[in-house]
Design a protein around this motif. Structure first.
Motif, short mmCIF file in Angstrom:
data_model
loop_
_atom_site.label_atom_id
_atom_site.label_comp_id
_atom_site.label_asym_id
_atom_site.label_seq_id
_atom_site.Cartn_x
_atom_site.Cartn_y
_atom_site.Cartn_z
N ASP A 136 0.83 -1.21 0.00
CA ASP A 136 0.00 0.00 0.00
C ASP A 136 0.87 1.25 0.00
OD1 ASP A 136 -2.56 -1.43 0.33
OD2 ASP A 136 -1.81 -1.87 2.34
N MET A 137 1.91 1.24 0.82
CA MET A 137 2.80 2.40 0.87
C MET A 137 3.54 2.59 -0.44
SD MET A 137 2.24 3.74 3.81
CE MET A 137 3.53 4.99 3.79
N GLN A 138 3.94 1.52 -1.07
CA GLN A 138 4.62 1.62 -2.36
C GLN A 138 3.69 2.18 -3.42
OE1 GLN A 138 5.91 -2.48 -2.56
NE2 GLN A 138 8.01 -1.94 -1.97
N GLU A 139 2.44 1.74 -3.40
CA GLU A 139 1.45 2.29 -4.33
C GLU A 139 1.22 3.77 -4.03
OE1 GLU A 139 -3.28 1.74 -5.52
OE2 GLU A 139 -2.27 0.19 -4.34
N LEU A 140 1.13 4.11 -2.78
CA LEU A 140 0.96 5.50 -2.38
C LEU A 140 2.09 6.36 -2.91
CD1 LEU A 140 -0.56 7.60 -0.56
CD2 LEU A 140 0.93 6.86 1.30
N TRP A 141 3.31 5.86 -2.81
CA TRP A 141 4.49 6.63 -3.21
C TRP A 141 4.58 6.85 -4.71
CZ3 TRP A 141 4.93 8.10 1.37
CH2 TRP A 141 6.01 8.85 1.81
N ARG A 142 3.84 6.05 -5.48
CA ARG A 142 3.85 6.24 -6.93
C ARG A 142 2.89 7.33 -7.38
NH1 ARG A 142 4.41 0.44 -6.74
NH2 ARG A 142 2.16 0.12 -6.97
N LEU A 143 2.05 7.82 -6.46
CA LEU A 143 1.11 8.88 -6.81
C LEU A 143 1.79 10.24 -6.70
CD1 LEU A 143 -2.03 7.61 -4.83
CD2 LEU A 143 -1.55 7.34 -7.28
N PRO A 144 1.38 11.21 -7.50
CA PRO A 144 2.03 12.53 -7.47
C PRO A 144 2.08 13.17 -6.09
CG PRO A 144 0.60 12.35 -9.39
CD PRO A 144 0.37 11.11 -8.57
N ASN A 145 0.99 13.05 -5.32
CA ASN A 145 0.95 13.64 -3.97
C ASN A 145 1.25 12.64 -2.87
OD1 ASN A 145 0.31 16.42 -4.49
ND2 ASN A 145 -1.75 15.77 -5.09
N GLY A 146 1.46 11.40 -3.23
CA GLY A 146 1.63 10.36 -2.23
C GLY A 146 2.80 10.56 -1.30
N VAL A 147 3.87 11.13 -1.83
CA VAL A 147 5.08 11.30 -1.01
C VAL A 147 4.90 12.37 0.07
CG1 VAL A 147 6.60 10.55 -2.86
CG2 VAL A 147 6.04 12.98 -2.65
N LYS A 148 3.77 13.04 0.06
CA LYS A 148 3.50 14.06 1.08
C LYS A 148 2.84 13.47 2.33
CE LYS A 148 3.22 17.51 -2.56
NZ LYS A 148 2.35 18.38 -3.38
N ALA A 149 2.61 12.17 2.33
CA ALA A 149 2.04 11.52 3.52
C ALA A 149 3.00 11.70 4.69
CB ALA A 149 1.81 10.05 3.25
N ALA A 150 2.45 12.11 5.83
CA ALA A 150 3.28 12.45 6.99
C ALA A 150 3.46 11.30 7.96
CB ALA A 150 2.68 13.65 7.72
N ALA A 151 2.63 10.26 7.86
CA ALA A 151 2.72 9.16 8.83
C ALA A 151 1.86 8.00 8.36
CB ALA A 151 2.27 9.61 10.22
N ASN A 152 2.14 6.82 8.93
CA ASN A 152 1.29 5.65 8.76
C ASN A 152 1.02 5.08 10.16
OD1 ASN A 152 -0.06 3.35 7.72
ND2 ASN A 152 1.85 2.18 7.63
N GLU A 153 -0.24 4.80 10.46
CA GLU A 153 -0.61 4.26 11.77
C GLU A 153 -1.00 2.79 11.62
OE1 GLU A 153 -4.20 4.92 14.96
OE2 GLU A 153 -3.04 6.69 14.39
N ASP A 154 -0.25 1.92 12.29
CA ASP A 154 -0.49 0.49 12.22
C ASP A 154 -0.46 -0.12 13.62
OD1 ASP A 154 -0.80 0.24 9.47
OD2 ASP A 154 1.26 -0.38 9.10
N LEU A 155 -1.06 -1.32 13.73
CA LEU A 155 -0.95 -2.08 14.96
C LEU A 155 0.49 -2.54 15.12
CD1 LEU A 155 -3.44 -4.76 16.23
CD2 LEU A 155 -0.98 -5.12 16.40
N TYR A 156 1.07 -2.30 16.30
CA TYR A 156 2.46 -2.70 16.53
C TYR A 156 2.71 -2.81 18.02
CZ TYR A 156 7.60 -2.61 16.36
OH TYR A 156 8.94 -2.91 16.51
N ASN A 157 3.18 -3.98 18.43
CA ASN A 157 3.59 -4.18 19.82
C ASN A 157 4.52 -5.37 19.87
OD1 ASN A 157 1.90 -6.63 20.26
ND2 ASN A 157 0.19 -5.18 20.08
N LEU A 158 5.02 -5.68 21.04
CA LEU A 158 6.00 -6.76 21.19
C LEU A 158 5.47 -8.10 20.68
CD1 LEU A 158 8.77 -7.68 22.27
CD2 LEU A 158 7.68 -7.97 24.52
N GLY A 159 4.18 -8.33 20.80
CA GLY A 159 3.60 -9.59 20.34
C GLY A 159 3.10 -9.54 18.91
N SER A 160 3.22 -8.41 18.27
CA SER A 160 2.76 -8.24 16.89
C SER A 160 3.81 -7.45 16.12
CB SER A 160 1.41 -7.52 16.87
OG SER A 160 0.97 -7.31 15.54
#
Length: 272
Positions: A136-160
């Protein structure tokens, strides 16, 4: 900004707990947290309304507010109206970061272009995405405005830790911060009963900390990560913010790695 903020998922749903939840948010702000993460989805807007009441006594310019637009509302025709509704509930005229909550049927290019347009209105200072995997991020980066994304929020912890296989390094290389939701997991989420694991308890004893604090310290030990734990308990909230001062040692990290190893292959993106 401090690496630990305030999550608000599941807050605002019960009028009986409203005062307690507002007190918890304000305790976090008073302890030094500046980031509050919410979304139009949370309680059908009730979480945003709760946040709006909680932050009313504070200097808005000293806060960093994050909200999110649902996929069905992320079109050129609908997004601004839904943003306006979020702003009204929050009692502010702008959000610092507006996230596309997860991918839906609207073309990504349309959503991204509208997010970027909204930065020109002053209603959002920056925009980003949520629940995006590497492709998804790679697809986003191929868009003209995609590189202006400031963050990505994902589930992340020691068990994941699945995003460590490829996504986290990609975001580091492309200077995209990660916002970690459920950074202390969600109970026995994904089979990882983290707070009772002996390795976690050992590290907690060494730092005179709670298991939850160790899990938060682990989640933010990489400099690119902001964690947004949620709690409605004021004492727990203060402890969450204090966890930002814990510095895990190399030995601590090695012990936790042995208990919960990093992924050795690509895994599906964990989502709650």
């Amino acid at each position: 900004m401090p690496a630990i903020g305030i999550g608000t998922w599941h807050m605002g749903d019960d009028a009986a707990t409203k005062a307690t939840e507002i007190k918890a948010i304000q305790t976090g702000l008073n302890a030094g947290a500046t980031v509050i993460d919410t979304a139009e989805m949370y309680g059908n807007g009730r979480s945003e309304s709760l946040v709006g009441e909680a932050i009313a006594p504070y200097d808005r310019d000293q806060l960093f507010l994050i909200s999110k637009v649902l996929p069905n509302n992320a079109s050129q025709a609908q997004m601004e109206a839904h943003l306006d509704a979020s702003l009204k509930r929050l009692g502010t005229d702008y959000v610092d970061l507006y996230l596309y909550h997860w991918r839906g049927g609207i073309p990504l290019s349309e959503t991204v272009d509208e997010l970027q347009r909204l930065t020109t209105t002053g209603k959002i200072k920056s925009w980003g995405v949520s629940n995006f995997d590497l492709s998804d991020m790679q697809e986003l980066w191929r868009l003209p405005n995609g590189v202006k994304a400031a963050a990505n929020e994902d589930l992340y912890n020691l068990g994941s830790r699945g995003i460590e296989y490829s996504l986290l390094d990609w975001q580091t290389q492309h200077h995209v911060p990660l916002i970690a939701y459920s950074p202390v997991s969600n109970g026995d989420q994904l089979g990882a009963n983290l707070t009772t694991n002996e390795a976690v308890l050992t590290v907690a004893r060494q730092h005179d900390a709670t298991p939850y604090q160790i899990l938060l310290a682990w989640a933010i030990h990489r400099s690119q990560i902001l964690a947004i734990p949620q709690t409605s308990d004021s004492e727990h909230m203060a402890a969450n913010v204090a966890a930002g001062e814990i510095r895990l040692t190399t030995d601590d990290l090695a012990l936790l790695d042995r208990a919960y190893p990093a992924p050795s292959r690509k895994e599906p993106l964990d989502v709650l």
